[in-house]
Design an enzyme around this catalytic site. Structure first.
Site, mmCIF file in Angstrom:
data_model
loop_
_atom_site.group_PDB
_atom_site.id
_atom_site.type_symbol
_atom_site.label_atom_id
_atom_site.label_comp_id
_atom_site.label_asym_id
_atom_site.label_seq_id
_atom_site.Cartn_x
_atom_site.Cartn_y
_atom_site.Cartn_z
ATOM 1 N N ASN A 82 31.805 -34.191 22.019
ATOM 2 C CA ASN A 82 31.006 -33.417 21.192
ATOM 3 C C ASN A 82 29.662 -32.075 22.196
ATOM 4 O O ASN A 82 28.768 -31.894 21.466
ATOM 5 C CB ASN A 82 31.268 -33.243 20.042
ATOM 6 C CG ASN A 82 31.967 -33.826 19.077
ATOM 7 O OD1 ASN A 82 31.964 -35.490 18.414
ATOM 8 N ND2 ASN A 82 32.877 -33.188 18.788
ATOM 9 N N VAL A 89 25.070 -28.910 22.451
ATOM 10 C CA VAL A 89 25.622 -29.399 21.589
ATOM 11 C C VAL A 89 26.565 -28.523 20.518
ATOM 12 O O VAL A 89 26.228 -27.779 20.129
ATOM 13 C CB VAL A 89 24.623 -30.298 20.392
ATOM 14 C CG1 VAL A 89 25.159 -31.595 19.838
ATOM 15 C CG2 VAL A 89 23.681 -31.112 21.332
ATOM 16 N N CYS A 90 27.882 -29.492 19.962
ATOM 17 C CA CYS A 90 28.634 -28.739 19.032
ATOM 18 C C CYS A 90 28.657 -29.199 18.089
ATOM 19 O O CYS A 90 30.085 -30.058 18.292
ATOM 20 C CB CYS A 90 29.759 -27.912 19.832
ATOM 21 S SG CYS A 90 31.101 -27.312 18.990
ATOM 22 N N ILE A 91 28.036 -29.000 17.510
ATOM 23 C CA ILE A 91 28.274 -29.560 16.053
ATOM 24 C C ILE A 91 28.022 -28.546 14.720
ATOM 25 O O ILE A 91 27.501 -27.272 15.256
ATOM 26 C CB ILE A 91 27.161 -30.675 15.703
ATOM 27 C CG1 ILE A 91 27.541 -31.210 14.719
ATOM 28 C CG2 ILE A 91 25.547 -29.982 15.770
ATOM 29 C CD1 ILE A 91 26.166 -33.370 14.402
ATOM 30 N N ALA A 137 34.300 -30.141 22.708
ATOM 31 C CA ALA A 137 33.503 -29.164 23.175
ATOM 32 C C ALA A 137 33.732 -29.555 25.273
ATOM 33 O O ALA A 137 33.350 -29.010 25.821
ATOM 34 C CB ALA A 137 31.613 -28.976 23.246
#
Lengths: 167, 149
Positions: A82, A89-91, A137
């Site tokens: 992720n 950061v892909c959250i 990601a």
């Protein structure tokens, strides 16, 4: 003009985190004169592949915080499904509610103005322990995590070692 | 009502003419600009809206559909009860600005019973109609409370 509300809110959080540090990370500013850009050191969570690592991250807050989320980037190299290869950061909690008909699609997982540096970091630390396979990601890391875990572990261990040297 | 953007040039003349325009040129005309008649050059001071949370547009750039959406949203927000903090409530802090409620602060109560500073929550509701604490959709809850009453 007096300081915007976003700056006051961030200042308050910084003071609180300095006074009562939270386990798992330490927070400060990249530049003492810019309250909108934070530098955070995440301690690799125990009992995960990232244990022992020290990961430096930057948080960039918009002037509209807390109505809009910050962006977060790992400065230290990290291998995680992720986190993309640039460190972004892909959250989901850092994503704004989508432009769905009613404006609250999956609202519980999206950005809310009650999120603070602390709640964001807690989510990111839990993401390190438990990657979300559904929205990778870093597609290569996600594939490895699923299909060749040994190779994945090796890459993470390499990042952990490197992060210790940099620290 | 008169266009306050022209005020600086028409002011003196209207005063000379006396009678009907006196009220128009009073100092409170400095506050909100007249949206409809504003010129593109004045966009910097136009209010901005958020048809969706990540989209920011000045009022002059909104599509008709977005105008309807925002008008509905404003209408809904205005139906939510408001009050003034009297110092003896259960909630003491606005979780959006992390500030303590001070006696006299304007508050807004959501159907889920969560309370915020009016200013703080209205800014958020204009982007997303959900309670930041419990994620309950405000519009659905409002309709339900109408039906049960």
């Amino acid at each position: 003009m007096s300081e915007p509300q976003s700056a006051l809110l961030l200042r308050k959080q910084l003071a609180e985190l300095n006074k009562n540090p939270v386990e798992g990370f330490s927070a400060g500013l990249i530049d003492d004169n810019d309250i909108y850009r934070w530098e955070v050191l995440i301690i690799g969570p125990p009992d995960t592949l990232y244990e022992g690592g020290f990961f430096k991250c930057h948080l960039y807050f918009p002037k509209e915080y807390p109505l809009r989320p910050p962006k977060m980037k790992f400065v230290t190299e990290i291998w995680h499904p992720n986190i993309d290869k640039n460190g972004d950061v892909c959250i989901s909690i850092l994503h704004e509610p989508g432009d769905d008909k009613f404006g609250y699609e999956k609202a519980s997982e999206r950005w809310l103005p009650v999120h603070t540096v602390e709640t964001i970091l807690i989510s990111v630390i839990s993401m390190l322990a438990d990657p979300n396979d559904e929205s990778p990601a870093n597609v290569d890391a996600a594939k490895e995590w699923r299909e060749s875990y040994t190779e994945f572990k090796k890459k993470v261990a390499r990042c952990v070692r490197k992060s210790q040297e940099e620290c | 009502m008169g266009n306050c953007l022209k005020r600086s040039t028409t002011d003196d003349i209207s005063l000379l003419r006396g009678n009907d325009s006196v009220r128009e040129s009073s100092s409170d005309q400095l506050s909100p600009p007249n949206y409809q008649e504003a010129l593109p050059a004045q966009q910097a001071i136009l209010p901005v809206y958020h048809p969706s949370p990540s989209v920011t547009r000045s009022v002059a750039q909104l599509t008709e559909e977005e105008q309807v959406k925002i008008a509905k949203r404003i209408g809904l927000i205005q139906h939510l009860p408001t009050g003034t903090y009297d110092g003896c409530k259960k909630t003491r802090e606005c979780v959006i600005c992390m500030g303590e409620f001070m006696v006299g602060d304007a508050l807004r109560y959501l159907p889920c019973m969560h309370t915020y500073h009016m200013k703080c929550i209205d800014d958020w509701l204009m982007r997303s109609l959900t309670c930041p604490s419990c994620m309950e959709p405000v519009d659905a809850a409002l309709l339900t409370s109408y039906e049960t009453n």
